[in-house]
Structures are given as structure tokens and as C-alpha cells.
Design an enzyme around this catalytic site. Structure first.
Site, PDB file in Angstrom:
ATOM      1  N   ASP A  21      -1.283   7.782   1.494  1.00 26.18           N
ATOM      2  CA  ASP A  21      -0.925   6.374   1.662  1.00 26.18           C
ATOM      3  C   ASP A  21       0.122   5.976   0.620  1.00 26.18           C
ATOM      4  OD1 ASP A  21      -1.579   3.412   2.272  1.00 26.18           O
ATOM      5  OD2 ASP A  21      -2.195   3.598   0.184  1.00 26.18           O
ATOM      6  N   GLU A  41      -1.328   9.985   7.096  1.00 25.84           N
ATOM      7  CA  GLU A  41      -1.318   9.833   5.642  1.00 25.84           C
ATOM      8  C   GLU A  41      -1.923  11.062   4.972  1.00 25.84           C
ATOM      9  OE1 GLU A  41      -1.497   4.945   5.470  1.00 25.84           O
ATOM     10  OE2 GLU A  41      -3.348   6.067   5.193  1.00 25.84           O
TER      11      GLU A  41
END
Lengths: 232, 232
Positions: free
Chosen positions: B53, B125
Site C-alpha cells: 500500500d 498491493e
């Protein structure tokens, strides 16, 4: 241009020397200063703040990921949120004396913007954005090793102070249990009330807590219960 | 271990070869699979998602910052938000066939989790977190040059479709002005209404717009007004 005593201070305190002083200068230029000096055609620090925000998110995430190989994602996310936030970043800014060197418009200066926490947070991000542009991510990590990581190591951002959650996680390892906090009473004068709480796990009292409000007393009771359980 | 056809596909389509296949495997292990195979002592992909992320936040921010040296922070932030979000990341995941290779528990498989957008976003991610750990940020940037940056260049995440904001910013360069959207009427059958809107700038009609709702008609009117102003 940025003050020469600040350039010296960055070198002496943190070993940082910018190749391009213009980018450092931009990081310390508030939009209010740009607006009051339109004839100078300056850039404010907001684009650097945009970049620095992401630079710091990764710098902190990478450190937490590697330092705590056994922590689940939820705890890492809570720790990151405790670090990457206004209160922390503004305090790092002040500690590095960034507040002394930002260029503000007169209106904002008089309105006390120099002490405004969100301004100081943005400034910390802008500085790191500038450092990243000037010298790459390694330099940002080196800076963080001086101003952020030691505080993480010292537990300043530990979310373990949430003893109620910790107790719940501990006792539910062995299946569903019922945890109940019972307010026993309060005493003391109005300006210094003291609340007494017991915590029961499956009906058995495991801890007693005292606090200036009900929530604090529950946390104290959970902490006591955990200490008892963990000593077994 | 991760399927060998996926390893081949990564190499052939993206030129990616993991040094440590275990970290790639972890990125493709959903928590539901871990829970159904406790005896294997696996790790799920949530920690990698936490890291990835932040890796993607910086990868996208850095690209936007450098590609658009003249865009103000507000526009950069809106563009970043349009890219770093469930809809975009899940579509990148599908485009790279990641959805075919994630290991799910049976319950989640039957519940259709393989098509769940948030799962695919997390997977994208986690993959990038794994790539970053295995080969550093350069490899993540190289991957983004294939799956994200060309779409940015093609304007897929452009927020310029907000013509009303663009019109306001354009006309207010020369001081305060009043912009007014006036609904002239609507026609067409119930299932295909058409709204007519005029936009007035300081009382003067500068554009006319048509749309299937009032908001779309206003955007169209703003776009027409902008086109007229910019042709002057």
C-alpha cells in the site's frame, strides 16, 4: 533564500547538506508568503508536501514491517497511524526547529500560523519531500533514523496501551469467552473522582482497576488481569 | 507453492523473476486459505498488503509529481486518489491475471471472493509489496511502467472531467465573478430524460449543455463555456 544558520544547523545536527538549496527553500515557503510576494514568482511547499507525505508513509511502513516481523497487519496499521499523523509530525518539525525557518505571509504570521500543528506537519512532509528529491530515499531514511525510529523503538507510538483489546485477544485464543467490566463505585472530591472497576472473564474476577474516569479504570483493570494471566 | 504457469507468465509478460518465490507465494495466500490449512503454518498476504500500500502510494506520487511539474497540489492529490483506489487497483490485478492465482479457502471461494474488488485491490498491493521486498523499488517502478503509467499518460485518471471546477478556476483568475447554472427545462421520455442547462458568467450566457441529469448537463455547459473562453 533559506537562512544560512539553518543550513549550518542541518549539517551539524543531522549531517544533511542539500545539493540544490532551491528545493530546500521551496519546502520552507508557505503559500501565504508566496501570495504576499507575487512579484517574486515563488513556489510554495504544497507540491513537496504531496510528495513527502508518500515518502514518509513508505519510510515508516518499511521500518515497521521489518522491525516487527511477527506483528499482524492490523497492529502495524494502528502503529503507522499513530506515527504518520499531525501530532507526531508537528512535534518532529519543532524538534528539528523547522518552525523557526518557515517563511510566512504577515497575515498568517500574526494569526499564529507558525505554531499551527497542521502547518508544522505539512512542513515536515515538505522537508522530507525535498530531501527525497535532492538525495533519494536513503537520505530520508537516515534522517528518520535520527528523528523517528528511536522514538518507535522507545515505544512512544505503541498501541499496546489498549489493554482491553489486548486482554480480549489474549483470552479469546482459547475460544469464545465473555468479558465484563463492572463499575464498583466512585469516590474522591468532584475535581478528583476515582472510579473502581472489576473485570470478569467468564464470570471470574481477574483484575481490579482505578482511574479518573470509567474508561481509564477499565483499562487499568484489563492491564491487571493481563498481568495475572501472563504470570501463569 | 505458487503455480509454475504464473511464474512463467510473470516472466514473459512483465520480465519479472522473483529471487525468493516464498514471498511471491505469500502475496497470493489469502487469510481464508491459511485458516483452512492451519497445519501448514502459512502466512497470509496481509502484512505484504500493508507494505505494498505504501510502496504504491509513493510510486504513483513520485510519477505524478515529476510528470506534472505545473499542477498544483490539489490536482495531484485528486489524481492520486483516482489511481490509488479499489476500482483501479482491482482492475490492474485482473489485467495481470492475479485473480486466477490467489489461494482462497473453500468458504470464500464459494462466496465469490475471487471476484471481490477489495480482495483484488489488496492482492495488487501485496504483490507490489513482495516485489519491493524481493528486488527493491526499481522493480516496482518497472512494473508500474507497464500496468499503471501508460494509463495515466492516456488520461484514464484525469480529473479534468470536472469542467465546473475548471471553469471556476479559469474565470476567477481575473478576480471574483459570479457563475450561475440555469435549468432551462427537460424533455424526452421518462427512461431517457434530457436536461438543458445554461451557464452564465457575470450574467452573460457562455455555454449551453445537455445531459441525462441536471449535474451532467451543468458539466456539459461548463465544458462549452470553457471551450469558448479558451478559443478567445
Amino acid at each position: 533564500m533559506v537562512a544560512s544558520e539553518f543550513v549550518s544547523e542541518l549539517r551539524q545536527r543531522y549531517g544533511i547538506e542539500f545539493n540544490n538549496l532551491a528545493v530546500l527553500d521551496e519546502a520552507f515557503t508557505h503559500s501565504s508568503y508566496v501570495n504576499e510576494h507575487r512579484e517574486l514568482g515563488l513556489s510554495d511547499n504544497e507540491r513537496l508536501e504531496f510528495l513527502g507525505d508518500a515518502v514518509m508513509e513508505l519510510t515508516v511502513s518499511d521500518y515497521l514491517y521489518k522491525k516487527y516481523p511477527d506483528l499482524p497487519e492490523g497492529k502495524l496499521t494502528r502503529m503507522r497511524a499513530a506515527i504518520v499523523q499531525t501530532k507526531s509530525f508537528s512535534s518532529f518539525s519543532k524538534e528539528a526547529h523547522f518552525d523557526q525557518y518557515i517563511k510566512l505571509g504577515k497575515g498568517e504570521e500574526n494569526a499564529g500560523a507558525r505554531k499551527r500543528l497542521t502547518l508544522l506537519e505539512d512542513l515536515f512532509e515538505a522537508f522530507n519531500g525535498a530531501l527525497y528529491l535532492d538525495q533519494g530515499r536513503g537520505a530520508v531514511i537516515k534522517f528518520a533514523e535520527q528523528v523517528i525510529f528511536p522514538k518507535i523503538d522507545a515505544g512512544e507510538f505503541s498501541t499496546d496501551t489498549d489493554h482491553k483489546t489486548a486482554l480480549q485477544e489474549f483470552v479469546q485464543q482459547s475460544g469464545e469467552v465473555t468479558i465484563n467490566y463492572r463499575l464498583l463505585g466512585e469516590d474522591g472530591p468532584a475535581h478528583a473522582r476515582e472510579f473502581h472497576v472489576d473485570v470478569e472473564v467468564d464470570g471470574k474476577v481477574l483484575g481490579h482497576g482505578l482511574g479518573t474516569n470509567k474508561k481509564a479504570a477499565e483499562q487499568a483493570a484489563a492491564k491487571a488481569a493481563l498481568a495475572q494471566l501472563e504470570s501463569k
